[in-house]
Motif scaffolding. Structure first.
Motif, PDB file in Angstrom:
ATOM      1  N   LYS A 180       0.986  -1.825   0.172  1.00  0.00           N
ATOM      2  CA  LYS A 180       0.299   0.205   0.296  1.00  0.00           C
ATOM      3  C   LYS A 180       0.920   1.481  -0.234  1.00  0.00           C
ATOM      4  CE  LYS A 180      -3.959   2.741   2.594  1.00  0.00           C
ATOM      5  NZ  LYS A 180      -4.481   2.338   4.055  1.00  0.00           N
ATOM      6  N   ASP A 181       0.583   2.200  -0.978  1.00  0.00           N
ATOM      7  CA  ASP A 181       1.640   3.339  -1.883  1.00  0.00           C
ATOM      8  C   ASP A 181       0.947   4.337  -0.371  1.00  0.00           C
ATOM      9  OD1 ASP A 181       3.337   5.631  -1.461  1.00  0.00           O
ATOM     10  OD2 ASP A 181       2.027   6.021  -3.600  1.00  0.00           O
ATOM     11  N   VAL A 182       2.101   4.608   0.917  1.00  0.00           N
ATOM     12  CA  VAL A 182       2.088   5.383   2.442  1.00  0.00           C
ATOM     13  C   VAL A 182       3.122   6.926   1.706  1.00  0.00           C
ATOM     14  CG1 VAL A 182       0.899   4.767   3.951  1.00  0.00           C
ATOM     15  CG2 VAL A 182       3.569   4.247   4.200  1.00  0.00           C
ATOM     16  N   VAL A 183       3.914   6.213   1.274  1.00  0.00           N
ATOM     17  CA  VAL A 183       5.046   7.577   0.721  1.00  0.00           C
ATOM     18  C   VAL A 183       4.267   9.210  -0.187  1.00  0.00           C
ATOM     19  CG1 VAL A 183       7.503   8.001   0.148  1.00  0.00           C
ATOM     20  CG2 VAL A 183       6.552   5.902   1.088  1.00  0.00           C
ATOM     21  N   ALA A 184       4.497   9.803   0.503  1.00  0.00           N
ATOM     22  CA  ALA A 184       4.137  11.280  -0.964  1.00  0.00           C
ATOM     23  C   ALA A 184       5.570  11.151  -1.716  1.00  0.00           C
ATOM     24  CB  ALA A 184       4.206  12.354  -0.151  1.00  0.00           C
ATOM     25  N   PRO A 185       4.654  12.353  -2.797  1.00  0.00           N
ATOM     26  CA  PRO A 185       5.897  12.333  -3.942  1.00  0.00           C
ATOM     27  C   PRO A 185       6.873  13.464  -3.568  1.00  0.00           C
ATOM     28  CG  PRO A 185       3.349  13.297  -4.082  1.00  0.00           C
ATOM     29  CD  PRO A 185       3.502  12.753  -3.016  1.00  0.00           C
ATOM     30  N   THR A 186       7.986  13.511  -4.246  1.00  0.00           N
ATOM     31  CA  THR A 186       8.887  14.381  -4.293  1.00  0.00           C
ATOM     32  C   THR A 186       9.250  14.734  -6.184  1.00  0.00           C
ATOM     33  OG1 THR A 186      10.432  12.898  -3.758  1.00  0.00           O
ATOM     34  CG2 THR A 186       9.475  13.621  -2.004  1.00  0.00           C
ATOM     35  N   ILE A 187      10.185  15.825  -6.060  1.00  0.00           N
ATOM     36  CA  ILE A 187      10.966  16.058  -6.763  1.00  0.00           C
ATOM     37  C   ILE A 187      11.714  15.300  -7.187  1.00  0.00           C
ATOM     38  CG2 ILE A 187      12.077  18.004  -8.338  1.00  0.00           C
ATOM     39  CD1 ILE A 187      10.830  19.671  -7.484  1.00  0.00           C
ATOM     40  N   THR A 188      12.287  14.212  -8.567  1.00  0.00           N
ATOM     41  CA  THR A 188      13.470  13.422  -8.125  1.00  0.00           C
ATOM     42  C   THR A 188      14.125  14.327  -9.548  1.00  0.00           C
ATOM     43  OG1 THR A 188      12.465  12.534 -10.369  1.00  0.00           O
ATOM     44  CG2 THR A 188      12.330  11.219  -8.403  1.00  0.00           C
ATOM     45  N   SER A 189      13.699  14.940 -10.782  1.00  0.00           N
ATOM     46  CA  SER A 189      15.046  15.720 -11.149  1.00  0.00           C
ATOM     47  C   SER A 189      14.366  17.043 -12.513  1.00  0.00           C
ATOM     48  CB  SER A 189      15.100  14.583 -12.485  1.00  0.00           C
ATOM     49  OG  SER A 189      13.914  14.152 -13.918  1.00  0.00           O
ATOM     50  N   VAL A 190      15.143  18.427 -12.470  1.00  0.00           N
ATOM     51  CA  VAL A 190      14.849  19.072 -13.586  1.00  0.00           C
ATOM     52  C   VAL A 190      15.996  19.165 -14.832  1.00  0.00           C
ATOM     53  CG1 VAL A 190      14.221  21.324 -13.835  1.00  0.00           C
ATOM     54  CG2 VAL A 190      13.625  19.857 -11.099  1.00  0.00           C
ATOM     55  N   GLU A 191      14.972  19.568 -16.131  1.00  0.00           N
ATOM     56  CA  GLU A 191      16.154  19.348 -17.206  1.00  0.00           C
ATOM     57  C   GLU A 191      15.984  20.635 -18.422  1.00  0.00           C
ATOM     58  OE1 GLU A 191      18.432  16.112 -19.832  1.00  0.00           O
ATOM     59  OE2 GLU A 191      15.719  16.795 -20.512  1.00  0.00           O
ATOM     60  N   ALA A 192      16.645  21.294 -17.945  1.00  0.00           N
ATOM     61  CA  ALA A 192      16.822  22.320 -19.038  1.00  0.00           C
ATOM     62  C   ALA A 192      17.230  22.871 -20.016  1.00  0.00           C
ATOM     63  CB  ALA A 192      16.192  24.228 -18.295  1.00  0.00           C
ATOM     64  N   LYS A 193      17.577  22.579 -21.181  1.00  0.00           N
ATOM     65  CA  LYS A 193      18.181  22.907 -22.778  1.00  0.00           C
ATOM     66  C   LYS A 193      17.993  23.746 -23.932  1.00  0.00           C
ATOM     67  CE  LYS A 193      19.413  18.083 -22.532  1.00  0.00           C
ATOM     68  NZ  LYS A 193      19.731  16.701 -23.328  1.00  0.00           N
ATOM     69  N   THR A 194      19.449  24.526 -23.660  1.00  0.00           N
ATOM     70  CA  THR A 194      19.250  25.419 -24.468  1.00  0.00           C
ATOM     71  C   THR A 194      20.642  25.533 -25.734  1.00  0.00           C
ATOM     72  OG1 THR A 194      18.827  27.506 -25.657  1.00  0.00           O
ATOM     73  CG2 THR A 194      20.825  27.324 -23.780  1.00  0.00           C
ATOM     74  N   SER A 195      20.133  26.134 -27.171  1.00  0.00           N
ATOM     75  CA  SER A 195      21.460  25.557 -27.511  1.00  0.00           C
ATOM     76  C   SER A 195      22.027  27.361 -27.821  1.00  0.00           C
ATOM     77  CB  SER A 195      20.843  25.646 -29.498  1.00  0.00           C
ATOM     78  OG  SER A 195      20.322  26.389 -29.895  1.00  0.00           O
ATOM     79  N   GLY A 196      21.113  28.050 -27.412  1.00  0.00           N
ATOM     80  CA  GLY A 196      21.979  29.526 -27.246  1.00  0.00           C
ATOM     81  C   GLY A 196      22.142  30.133 -25.608  1.00  0.00           C
ATOM     82  N   SER A 197      21.258  31.373 -25.226  1.00  0.00           N
ATOM     83  CA  SER A 197      22.817  31.532 -24.256  1.00  0.00           C
ATOM     84  C   SER A 197      20.266  31.523 -23.273  1.00  0.00           C
ATOM     85  CB  SER A 197      22.495  33.412 -24.711  1.00  0.00           C
ATOM     86  OG  SER A 197      21.320  34.202 -24.697  1.00  0.00           O
ATOM     87  N   LEU A 198      19.446  31.294 -23.651  1.00  0.00           N
ATOM     88  CA  LEU A 198      17.860  31.385 -23.612  1.00  0.00           C
ATOM     89  C   LEU A 198      17.554  29.736 -22.890  1.00  0.00           C
ATOM     90  CD1 LEU A 198      16.904  34.589 -23.406  1.00  0.00           C
ATOM     91  CD2 LEU A 198      17.596  33.900 -21.233  1.00  0.00           C
TER      92      LEU A 198
END
Length: 951
Positions: free
Chosen positions: A410-428
């Motif tokens: 039975k799932d009793v564990v609350a969710p969290t963030i595991t990864s974040v990814e942001a990419k660009t070929s320029g400066s933004l």
């Protein structure tokens, strides 16, 4: 420091023992000092001349010595064995019944068996992981080890210990390239200048030639070892300490059966450690350490004892194919782990958990982890888990073991963030991807990026993509998830993560491969802009061999590839009309780009599509029941998409109950539903649904279904035994052993078992495996009158390699009283029974023909390496078979080629019969009174084989 260049040689007279030693290794035929291929300036001439003068070595009949010919491991075994015997060592009485090496059998060359026992029992030659590998060439490092061991044994000294105590200038510069075991032996040869000081590279991994061996042996025999004495101090202590140095960290293979229990692991570690220790008389014992993966090894000799801790990792044996664990990951996902990679095309419907309905599944890239997603949160207690047998990736004919267990979750564990990814070929970067630890409920939660609220929707998954951002490179950014909720209702008020923007300006790379007979798989090195790929790869971008446009369909993404793979279907009706393969050119333009806008370099690539000749194969079945437990249908799954078939057009199976009685009206009759093109299943619907119990054997006819290949391939006949009853808790019985002699496996059951054409029969080939594969076609199984002993006779030409420990399993067998056999896994010995086959022949001159075989061959009855083979072959010249008298056809091995020999027509005292080279020549193998041509296991060459002789 000792100066190695001081005089160390003392000339000894070559005795009879040394003569026997050298003659065994380097004395093929005739004696001659002046060999025509050993010139005055030849490096090894002094040693060759000295040994020739002493009558120790000889050359070949053509006057050569062949100093450059390599020595095999069997040559060295015979050499050292004869030497030890000449010095008074005895050939063990059990040399033919107790194999010292796993790749030898009682049918191996008798001389080799004798001397293999001598050298192994006396520690001169230990082999490679238990194998002799007779036909392999011996390396220089192994030659050093064998020479030093032999002289130690013969003269009761310890050259390695003596040299280790010396401080001397080492000439050998590539000692580190040798295996650890060989380095002390190389030091011995270096210290006594048995190696060449002027050539400091020893080249330990190179092979040993006849000339090199003559020099090494000559120098060793003539070296003054009088200064060598036993090491000072307690010899037992020295041995134990030396053994402790040999014990090191490593990887251990855990065998099938107990599936890596602690006891199983400990036994494997003990075997591993024992194999490391080379010191005579030192015993080893391994015990589990305090930390997982660590083991304490106790080494003992006499009163001396040393303890050493090592780290050990565990691997599964190559023939182990089973589920290692089943775990619930979160509210809706379950993970199944396999010990080997499995076939992604054979995972559908193979996992069931009582009370859980799965809606999707995905397989990891390595093929070892299957992740399933349930339609509702998982909340079960002691629920039955079943993982049906799944085809392995390496060999789709071989499957994993069926797995049955229970699970509580039975799932009793609350969710969290595991990864974040942001990419660009320029400066933004304008967008990011955030991944949670598990799927989140749709519409729940808020998202902030750098403190500002943004729009994001996980849509019931664990991943969301957020667009419309302006994230600078070189800075740290923050994302926060607020009031998120997983599918089981566990809530997290706030979870956050810092991240930076990755710059990616790399141009995507691309490769093309065939998928099936009419699809082209395009694989990019990066996630691509899907629209740019589809817009570029329209019909006409694929060209045939004449660069004409080929008709293709719409490009589609490959599910689960993260937009890195795409399929182009070739829709032309006929492309293999007169060809087995087609090579197409695909035009790839620079309008194709990745998700960051990096453009592909314009190019063209070729891909070859091959005609599909593989038959569709049944991969499993599924019993479909209604809410009342009544069977409504039987579903049979196949390995590929099927050709369309109307309702009732697919033949229903014949059915036999567990008593062997034919059932003619099972469930009122089964009718096959219509098969839609591309379906991978056939569903047989019951006319009268009912509750069914017991086991039934279903036999499906040949050509039941066809695939969608341009030229349809039709299925072979196949059988399934389906158990409609509940899991039995009845008693089981076990085997304690299975033994094999000369490829006959005897399985003894503790009580009478079923036999004949019924379910769970002990005479059913499908209930056994050998080396992880089904028993060979042609295997015969019989039961004795008491039905307690099954005799399994393996057919001729079915075992390609002798093995003293092949994994053998027996399962799915019942006793006559209804008890089920607990799956048995053990090992049996099998013997190579595949005869060498004459593959080709060519004329060398008008009396001699060279023959080439499918494997290494030996000649078994002759004098001075010349063998009469008139009973083994017939030579046809033109239309006439040559009439050769006894002794007129003789054979020799071809130097340097273990799978070749020559046959020559000879007549004593008169001109030999000559072949008419203007006419066709054939050679045919016939059955001899006494076999002369065999493989190393003693299998006589295959008779009745006729080949044309090339000129």
């Amino acid at each position: 420091m000792v100066n190695k260049q001081s005089a160390r040689y003392k000339k000894f007279v070559l005795g009879a023992a040394s003569a026997a030693l050298v003659a065994a290794a380097v004395a093929p035929v005739v004696s001659a000092k002046e060999f025509n291929d050993v010139k005055a300036d030849h490096t090894h001439k002094p040693a060759i001349d000295a040994l020739s003068d002493a009558g120790v070595i000889s050359g070949y009949q053509d006057g050569t010595f062949k100093p450059g010919k390599t020595l095999t491991r069997s040559d060295v075994v015979k050499l050292m064995g004869k030497w030890l015997v000449s010095e008074g060592y005895k050939i063990p009485a059990d040399y033919k019944t107790n194999m010292r090496f796993t790749d030898l059998t009682a049918k191996s060359n008798d001389e080799l068996l004798q001397y293999a026992a001598v050298v192994k029992d006396n520690g001169v030659f230990n082999g490679n992981n238990g194998r002799l590998m007779a036909a392999d060439n011996i390396t220089r490092e192994n030659m050093a080890v064998v020479l030093v061991r032999a002289f130690d044994k013969l003269h009761n000294m310890d050259l390695v210990a003596y040299v280790e105590a010396q401080d001397f200038d080492k000439d050998v510069i590539d000692r580190a390239k040798a295996k650890e075991e060989a380095r002390p032996a190389i030091d011995v040869l270096d210290f006594f200048d048995i190696t060449n000081p002027a050539a400091p590279a020893f080249n330990p991994k190179n092979t040993t030639t006849r000339g090199q061996f003559a020099t090494f042996l000559h120098k060793t025999i003539n070296t003054d070892f009088s200064a060598v004495t036993a090491p000072e101090g307690n010899k037992d202590k020295v041995a134990v300490e030396a053994a402790a140095k040999q014990v090191k960290d490593g990887a251990v293979t855990v065998s099938r059966g107990e599936y890596a229990t602690d006891a199983n692991k400990l036994a494997a570690v003990q075997t591993y450690v024992k194999g490391l220790v080379k010191e005579e008389g030192v015993t080893t014992k391994a015990t589990a350490g305090k930390t997982a993966g660590e083991y304490v090894v106790t080494l003992t000799k006499g009163e001396e004892k040393v303890e050493k801790t090592i780290a050990v990792t565990f691997e599964f044996a190559a023939d182990d194919r089973f589920v290692t664990e089943v775990n619930a990951l979160n509210a809706t996902q379950v993970e199944v782990k396999f010990s080997v990679a499995v076939d992604k095309n054979d995972i559908a419907g193979k996992v069931s958990i009582q009370g859980v309905q799965f809606t999707s599944q995905s397989l990891s890239e390595d093929g070892k982890v299957l992740t399933l997603t349930a339609s509702a949160p998982i909340n079960v207690s002691n629920a039955t888990v079943v993982v049906e047998a799944v085809k392995t990736k390496a060999d789709t004919k071989v499957k994993t073991d069926k797995y049955v267990s229970t699970i509580t979750y039975k799932d009793v564990v609350a969710p969290t963030i595991t990864s974040v990814e942001a990419k660009t070929s320029g400066s933004l970067a304008t967008r990011l991807t955030v991944k949670a630890s598990e799927p989140l409920k749709t519409g729940t939660g808020l998202v902030k990026v750098n403190g500002a609220y943004v729009s994001a929707d996980f849509a019931g998954t664990d991943t969301a993509t957020i667009s419309g951002l302006s994230l600078e490179t070189g800075k740290t950014h923050t994302i926060e998830l607020i009031n998120i909720e997983d599918l089981a209702g566990n809530k997290t008020v706030s979870t956050s993560a810092n991240f930076t923007v990755n710059v990616d300006a790399t141009v995507p790379a691309v490769t093309l491969t065939a998928k099936g007979e009419k699809e082209i798989l395009i694989t990019f090195s990066k996630s691509m802009d899907v629209k740019s790929v589809k817009d570029a790869l329209v019909s006409g971008t694929v060209k045939d061999e004449a660069l004409n446009a080929v008709k293709t369909g719409s490009v589609t993404e490959v599910e689960g590839s993260n937009d890195t793979q795409f399929l182009i279907p070739v829709t032309a009706t006929t492309i293999f009309a007169d060809k087995a393969s087609r090579t197409y050119t695909v035009v790839l333009t620079d309008t194709i780009k990745d998700k960051l806008g990096n453009k592909l370099t314009a190019t063209t690539q070729k891909v070859t599509l091959s005609k599909d000749t593989v038959k569709p194969a049944a991969t499993g079945y599924k019993v479909i029941k209604d809410n009342n437990g009544k069977v409504t249908a039987i579903e049979v799954n196949f390995s590929e998409g099927l050709r369309a078939a109307g309702k009732g057009k697919t033949v229903a199976p014949t059915i036999v109950d567990e008593n062997g009685v034919a059932v003619t009206n099972f469930l009122g009759g089964l009718t096959a539903d219509a098969v839609t093109a591309g379906d991978q299943k056939v569903v047989y619907t019951a006319k009268t649904p009912a509750t069914v119990s017991g086991k039934f054997a279903f036999s499906f006819a040949k050509e039941l279904v066809s695939d969608q290949a341009e030229t349809a391939n039709k299925s072979d006949a196949f059988n399934y035994t389906i158990d409609f009853g509940k899991a039995e808790t009845a008693t089981t019985f076990e085997l304690t052993s299975a033994e094999a002699t000369e490829n006959v496996i005897t399985v003894t059951f503790p009580e009478a078992v079923k036999g004949g054409a019924v379910a769970n029969s002990a005479t059913d080939l499908a209930n056994y495996t050998l080396a992880g594969k089904p028993l060979p076609t042609g295997t015969e199984i019989t039961l004795d009158t008491a039905q307690k002993v099954a005799t399994i006779t393996l057919p001729v030409e079915s075992i390609e390699k002798t093995d003293q420990a092949v994994v053998f399993t027996a399962a799915n067998i019942q006793s006559t009283s209804g008890k089920s056999l607990k799956t048995y896994t053990g090992t049996v010995a099998v013997e190579d029974n595949v005869a060498p086959v004459l593959e080709s022949a060519k004329v060398l001159n008008d009396t001699t023909i060279e023959l080439t075989y499918s494997e290494n061959v030996v000649l078994t009855d002759g004098q001075d390496n010349v063998f009469e083979v008139g009973d083994d072959f017939v030579i046809t010249n033109g239309t006439v078979a040559l009439d050769l008298k006894a002794g007129e056809l003789k054979a020799k091995k071809v130097s340097g080629f273990e799978n070749k020999l020559t046959i020559s027509i000879e007549k004593a005292g008169e001109t030999a019969t000559a072949l008419d080279l203007t006419k066709a020549i054939k050679v045919k193998t016939i059955k001899p009174a006494t076999a002369n041509v065999e493989d190393i296991q003693g299998n006589t060459q295959k008779v009745g084989v006729e080949v044309n002789v090339a000129k």
